[in-house]
Design a protein around this motif. Structure first.
Motif, short mmCIF file in Angstrom:
data_model
loop_
_atom_site.label_atom_id
_atom_site.label_comp_id
_atom_site.label_asym_id
_atom_site.label_seq_id
_atom_site.Cartn_x
_atom_site.Cartn_y
_atom_site.Cartn_z
N SER A 199 0.85 -1.19 0.00
CA SER A 199 0.00 0.00 0.00
C SER A 199 0.89 1.24 0.00
O SER A 199 1.47 1.60 1.03
CB SER A 199 -0.92 0.00 1.23
OG SER A 199 -1.71 1.18 1.24
N LYS A 201 -0.22 4.19 -1.51
CA LYS A 201 -1.15 5.21 -1.98
C LYS A 201 -0.69 6.59 -1.53
O LYS A 201 -0.48 6.83 -0.34
CB LYS A 201 -2.55 4.91 -1.44
CG LYS A 201 -3.66 5.70 -2.07
CD LYS A 201 -5.00 5.16 -1.58
CE LYS A 201 -6.16 5.86 -2.27
NZ LYS A 201 -7.46 5.28 -1.84
N ASP A 219 -0.37 -0.73 -4.69
CA ASP A 219 -1.26 0.43 -4.84
C ASP A 219 -0.41 1.69 -4.81
O ASP A 219 0.01 2.16 -3.76
CB ASP A 219 -2.30 0.45 -3.72
CG ASP A 219 -3.33 1.56 -3.91
OD1 ASP A 219 -3.22 2.31 -4.91
OD2 ASP A 219 -4.23 1.68 -3.06
N THR A 221 -1.56 4.51 -6.24
CA THR A 221 -2.51 5.56 -6.60
C THR A 221 -2.04 6.91 -6.06
O THR A 221 -1.71 7.04 -4.87
CB THR A 221 -3.91 5.23 -6.01
OG1 THR A 221 -4.31 3.95 -6.48
CG2 THR A 221 -4.91 6.28 -6.42
N SER A 239 -1.40 -0.35 -9.44
CA SER A 239 -2.27 0.80 -9.69
C SER A 239 -1.45 2.07 -9.76
O SER A 239 -0.84 2.49 -8.77
CB SER A 239 -3.33 0.94 -8.59
OG SER A 239 -4.07 2.13 -8.80
#
Length: 277
Positions: A199, A201, A219, A221, A239
């Protein structure tokens, strides 16, 4: 290549660093092996044509590769090696017409692909102002590698690719250090890190070292990846929605194609937004 990027010498023959499938004999669909996985729906041995390869060397399911279980094909990039081997090394000879030529062509293609990848990185390095102190060495390496790609099939087959990659990687690493040094503050070092499914993000990865990092399904993002070294990073299913990759270094079209992005993803100008985004 875009017009503001230096080109390898003698590149006025159209055999550049972007794949031109219309000038290739479907080499990536024949020479390379596939293993049934999330990337390929079938097993295929090296040297055996893919079942989807048509008589005109086009893919029969090109418009539907991802939904038919071949996302690995949409991510693959030969960096223009296919047309170089087809049109220059073998002078336009069709491998289907001569089994002996076919074997030699299939042996040379993976080597040429690696040489063209190195040309891509060297060409990019020469556009980076912070690497100006290295431009002389980078230009020499570019020209030497380009001349090698124009050698005979026999010469190409004998190339010690690992040694050449190591030699050029030393220059690329020094280039990376000069570029990332322009980013203020402490930079993250995730070289070769296992970041599968991580993660990240909104992470500040500006100027980070992500060389060879495993970012599968991570991730990222809205992450800031400006000036990050992304050479060899694995972005499969990562992502990149809303992420900023402008100014990132050594990012390739294949890496972008393997990731998931959107209209808000910011890419370097030399790369194209994938259709499946």
């Amino acid at each position: 290549m875009s017009h503001n990027r230096p080109s390898p010498s003698n590149d006025d023959d159209g055999l550049g660093l972007r794949a031109d499938c219309a000038r290739c004999f479907g080499l990536c669909c024949v020479a390379l092996p596939f293993t049934a996985s999330a990337d390929f729906a079938i097993d295929k041995d090296a040297g055996r044509p893919c079942v989807n390869l048509q008589a005109d060397f086009r893919c029969g399911i090109h418009a539907h590769l991802r939904e038919r279980g071949f996302p690995g094909c949409t991510a693959f990039d030969c960096f223009g090696a296919g047309q170089k081997v087809s049109q220059l090394t073998f002078g336009g000879q069709d491998w289907r017409q001569d089994p002996q030529t076919a074997r030699r062509m299939f042996d040379v293609f993976p080597i040429m692909r690696q040489l063209h990848e190195l040309l891509w990185y060297l060409t990019e390095a020469l556009t980076l102002p912070p690497a100006r102190p290295l431009h002389g060495d980078l230009r020499r390496a570019l020209n030497d590698t380009d001349r090698l790609t124009r050698s005979s099939a026999e010469t190409l087959a004998a190339v010690d690719v690992p040694s050449l990659r190591q030699e050029i990687n030393t220059l690329l690493l020094r280039t990376s250090e000069l570029v990332r040094a322009t980013v203020p503050g402490r930079k993250k070092n995730h070289r070769g890190a296992d970041l599968i499914g991580a993660s990240l993000k909104g992470a500040n990865l500006r100027g980070a070292n992500l060389r060879g990092a495993y970012l599968i399904a991570a991730d990222l993002t809205r992450a800031d990846l400006r000036a990050a070294d992304l050479i060899g990073a694995d972005f499969r299913d990562a992502s990149l929605r809303g992420a900023d990759l402008t100014g990132s270094i050594f990012l390739t079209q294949a890496q972008v194609n393997a990731a998931k992005g959107d209209a808000a993803t910011r890419l370097p100008p030399r790369l194209t937004r994938p259709a499946h985004w």
